[in-house]
Design a protein around this motif. Structure first.
Motif, PDB file in Angstrom:
ATOM      1  N   SER A  36      17.633 -11.070 -50.930  1.00 28.82           N
ATOM      2  CA  SER A  36      17.447 -12.509 -50.711  1.00 28.82           C
ATOM      3  C   SER A  36      17.704 -12.951 -49.278  1.00 28.82           C
ATOM      4  O   SER A  36      17.302 -14.034 -48.888  1.00 28.82           O
ATOM      5  N   ASN A  37      18.405 -12.133 -48.493  1.00 28.31           N
ATOM      6  CA  ASN A  37      18.752 -12.591 -47.136  1.00 28.31           C
ATOM      7  C   ASN A  37      18.090 -11.757 -46.038  1.00 28.31           C
ATOM      8  O   ASN A  37      18.607 -11.647 -44.934  1.00 28.31           O
ATOM      9  N   PHE A  38      16.964 -11.173 -46.355  1.00 25.75           N
ATOM     10  CA  PHE A  38      16.302 -10.293 -45.397  1.00 25.75           C
ATOM     11  C   PHE A  38      15.934 -11.023 -44.090  1.00 25.75           C
ATOM     12  O   PHE A  38      16.181 -10.518 -42.995  1.00 25.75           O
ATOM     13  N   ASN A  39      15.346 -12.205 -44.234  1.00 24.85           N
ATOM     14  CA  ASN A  39      14.937 -12.962 -43.037  1.00 24.85           C
ATOM     15  C   ASN A  39      16.127 -13.369 -42.177  1.00 24.85           C
ATOM     16  O   ASN A  39      16.032 -13.383 -40.955  1.00 24.85           O
ATOM     17  N   GLN A  40      17.238 -13.703 -42.853  1.00 26.29           N
ATOM     18  CA  GLN A  40      18.450 -14.060 -42.100  1.00 26.29           C
ATOM     19  C   GLN A  40      18.930 -12.880 -41.265  1.00 26.29           C
ATOM     20  O   GLN A  40      19.376 -13.049 -40.142  1.00 26.29           O
ATOM     21  N   ILE A  41      18.837 -11.692 -41.847  1.00 21.09           N
ATOM     22  CA  ILE A  41      19.274 -10.505 -41.120  1.00 21.09           C
ATOM     23  C   ILE A  41      18.379 -10.291 -39.906  1.00 21.09           C
ATOM     24  O   ILE A  41      18.865 -10.069 -38.801  1.00 21.09           O
ATOM     25  N   ALA A  42      17.078 -10.424 -40.112  1.00 14.67           N
ATOM     26  CA  ALA A  42      16.135 -10.282 -38.994  1.00 14.67           C
ATOM     27  C   ALA A  42      16.417 -11.333 -37.919  1.00 14.67           C
ATOM     28  O   ALA A  42      16.383 -11.032 -36.727  1.00 14.67           O
ATOM     29  N   ASP A  43      16.726 -12.559 -38.355  1.00 14.62           N
ATOM     30  CA  ASP A  43      17.060 -13.632 -37.413  1.00 14.62           C
ATOM     31  C   ASP A  43      18.294 -13.285 -36.598  1.00 14.62           C
ATOM     32  O   ASP A  43      18.342 -13.517 -35.403  1.00 14.62           O
ATOM     33  N   THR A  44      19.302 -12.768 -37.283  1.00 11.58           N
ATOM     34  CA  THR A  44      20.547 -12.397 -36.609  1.00 11.58           C
ATOM     35  C   THR A  44      20.284 -11.326 -35.562  1.00 11.58           C
ATOM     36  O   THR A  44      20.859 -11.340 -34.478  1.00 11.58           O
ATOM     37  N   LEU A  45      19.386 -10.416 -35.893  1.00  8.83           N
ATOM     38  CA  LEU A  45      19.042  -9.345 -34.955  1.00  8.83           C
ATOM     39  C   LEU A  45      18.032  -9.823 -33.910  1.00  8.83           C
ATOM     40  O   LEU A  45      17.717  -9.101 -32.979  1.00  8.83           O
TER      41      LEU A  45
END
Ligand SMILES: [Zn+2]
Length: 130
Positions: A36-45
């Motif tokens: 569910s938080n894949f995009n957030q992880i990409a954003d963080t990176l």
């Protein structure tokens, strides 16, 4: 005196204050794994979710697609395996090889990637299959 005082200050070990990659939040649904938080992880990176997903799918040899902000993997996967691949991605595409900071920019020219570090100014090229 001054020199001694300075030497007594604790110096952080490399990696100690390292940027933390968020862990995936996932659940298994039938034979699928939903993150569910894949995009957030990409954003963080600060990388494109599509690029990160392409890498993870290739590494895990599994199909997967976006559904809104979530990613649906077409097989049952342990969160730890996905975390491991995201970590691997970060080592390759995010962290500066010189200073270990995540403040880097990636450009691609043909088959070659260029990484430029915003912190120490290091710039280098590398090859990747994705
Ligand atoms: Zn650097």
């Amino acid at each position: 005196m001054l020199k001694n005082a300075r030497e007594k200050l604790p110096t952080p070990e490399k990696g100690e204050d390292r940027f933390q990659i968020p862990k995936v939040k996932g659940q298994i649904e039938g034979s699928k794994t939903i993150i569910s938080n894949f995009n957030q992880i990409a954003d963080t990176l600060r990388r494109k979710p599509q690029h990160l997903l392409k890498y993870v799918l290739k590494e895990l040899a599994t199909p997967g697609t976006f559904r809104k902000n979530a990613v649906i993997f077409g097989s049952k996967l342990a969160a730890s395996r996905i975390n491991e691949k995201i970590q691997q991605y970060a080592e390759e595409f995010v962290f500066c090889k010189e200073c270990d900071k995540p403040d880097t920019k990636i450009t691609k020219e043909g088959e070659v990637y260029y990484m430029k570090c915003q912190v120490c100014g290091a710039r280098y090229s590398f090859h990747s299959k994705i």
